[in-house]
Design an enzyme around this catalytic site. Sequence first.
Site, PDB file in Angstrom:
ATOM      1  N   ASP A  26       0.803  -1.218   0.000  1.00  0.00           N
ATOM      2  CA  ASP A  26       0.000   0.000   0.000  1.00  0.00           C
ATOM      3  C   ASP A  26       0.844   1.279   0.000  1.00  0.00           C
ATOM      4  O   ASP A  26       0.475   2.262  -0.622  1.00  0.00           O
ATOM      5  CB  ASP A  26      -0.918   0.013   1.227  1.00  0.00           C
ATOM      6  CG  ASP A  26      -1.954  -1.095   1.164  1.00  0.00           C
ATOM      7  OD1 ASP A  26      -2.282  -1.524   0.047  1.00  0.00           O
ATOM      8  OD2 ASP A  26      -2.419  -1.526   2.227  1.00  0.00           O
ATOM      9  N   VAL A  27       1.991   1.227   0.658  1.00  0.00           N
ATOM     10  CA  VAL A  27       2.800   2.446   0.790  1.00  0.00           C
ATOM     11  C   VAL A  27       3.511   2.820  -0.509  1.00  0.00           C
ATOM     12  O   VAL A  27       4.199   3.828  -0.569  1.00  0.00           O
ATOM     13  CB  VAL A  27       3.841   2.330   1.929  1.00  0.00           C
ATOM     14  CG1 VAL A  27       3.156   2.126   3.261  1.00  0.00           C
ATOM     15  CG2 VAL A  27       4.832   1.220   1.660  1.00  0.00           C
TER      16      VAL A  27
END
Lengths: 97, 496
Positions: free
Chosen positions: B424-425
């Site tokens: 996600d990052v």
Amino acid sequence: MDFISILSVFVLACFVGYYVVWSVTPALHTPLMAVTNAISSVIIVGALIAAAAGSVGSAGEASKWLGLLAVVLASINIFGGFAVTARMLAMYKKKAR
Amino acid sequence: MESIAQSPWAALAYLVAGICFILALRGLSSPSTSQRGNRLGMIGMTIAVVTTLVTHFPHEVARTGAFPGSAVFPDPVAAGEIFVAILIGAMIGIVTARRIPMTAMPQLVAAFHSLVGLAAVLVACAAFLNPAAFGIADLVVPLIGAPFESIHPVSRIEMGLGVAIGAITFSGSVIAFLKLNGNMGGKPILLPARHVINLGLLAAILGLVGYFTQDQSPWIFWTVTVLSFAIGFLLIIPIGGADMPVVVSMLNSYSGWAAAAMGFTLHNSAMIITGALVGSSGAILSYIMCKAMNRSFISVIAGGFGGDAGGGAGAAAAVDRPWKRGSAEDAAFLMSQAEQVIIVPGYGMAVAQAQHVLREMADKLKGHGVRVKYAIHPVAGRMPGHMNVLLAEANVPYDEVFELEDINSEFAQTDVAFVIGANDVTNPAAKTDKSSPIYGMPILDVEKAKTVLFIKRSMGGVGYAGVDNEVFYRDNTMMLLADAKKMVEEIVKALD
């Protein structure tokens, strides 16, 4: 100390905490949590007072044992917290040149 | 209000202890001063404990002899009990601290928070049962009935709040521990009308603490305690795995406020200073974590994030799109030819225990004349700074590890971005797709690197946020589908 002086200490300490914590490098945020955990166990002071109080009557007896149990819990935190922080901090090394 | 007879020397000693704690945190501003800081913390704690033991040495009141009830003797038995209690705690604490693997640090911290919470509850209960020992009560002799200890109204509020915060810290941390330790699923558990229940409980607790000043009946105190245990439990069960860094920081903050509240009760400056420090520390960390996920604190507390909702459609669409698969040899070749490689670790690296072999890979690359850096997103891992500790454990020098804002501009001039266990990052949807649940979250711009190597177990799975990652399907991305540790081991072999 009256309530107002205690409150003053508290409010000023919050400001000190705010500035000190912002200066902590993000790389050390995990050790920060471990060490704050250890120092918040200063609550052991209250536990020791309860455990040391002369136990008169059943309420006094109960209070003493609650205090002793709290001493155990806070000690786990104090020794465990500082030890694990020391262990983590010892791992942070600069580039060997 | 001369309630607690504290000698000026004791008060001074507690102040010194408080200052030691401030300096302990101050030391953490740099790894080079941090160990000294930790030692100052230990000194501060020793001062506080010794001062308390000296001023409150256990004593007994003579019940027989020439002056029953008037003479006071030191009580070695009680002192011995206290010593044994400290010893038991010390042994458990030190053994745990030595054995715990660094990947399990979030669970450990959650467990430690629960102990602070429980200790605060126990101290508050002890103070309620034996207020005279804490010097917070006056003996009242009514015209009718037996004499009793009337606790000062201010102390009742402090005590009520102390027990409430302590109990919330305890039960909340227990749930956080179970979730982090995998004893309980990371999925949020959503009760119907949970907001109504929680707000109702909160109002009841505050109301009862207020009423406590008028009526010192035990039922009020115990009801506050029980309700607070319940609300701590209910607050944390709806919060999903992705939000755990915020939860752990928040509970850190609560444990501080609990200590501060008890400090107010005992008029103890060391406890108040520490409580304020820890309280602000946890609050700041929660704020940093929320900002790094572009979530508001309220929405984290409300819970429900990180479940299955919304993930289904994205994951299904994912299978149809073309993507490139690479082998360990491809990865080894690409990286050995590079000028600079940036490694982006995430929680998956911790799960696979790949940090040691990762450092080996970095060493091999350096042997090939490649510059290696690490980029850490603030919410990589399950608690603030978790990745940094794991890399430090693997002997990665801390001056090769960079925070998001310090390294993000470098991806454009980097040959290879090596993503291991993060997802996600790195998702550019956070910048472009307004409908994405992670929209607005600051991300690492890995897609700007010439080549992105993305280690992932399989194409099907999605990150905690349950969204598909655009980076997988880019022309410059090569997917390395395998267990993180195995893949890096193969790359190391291929680099020889």
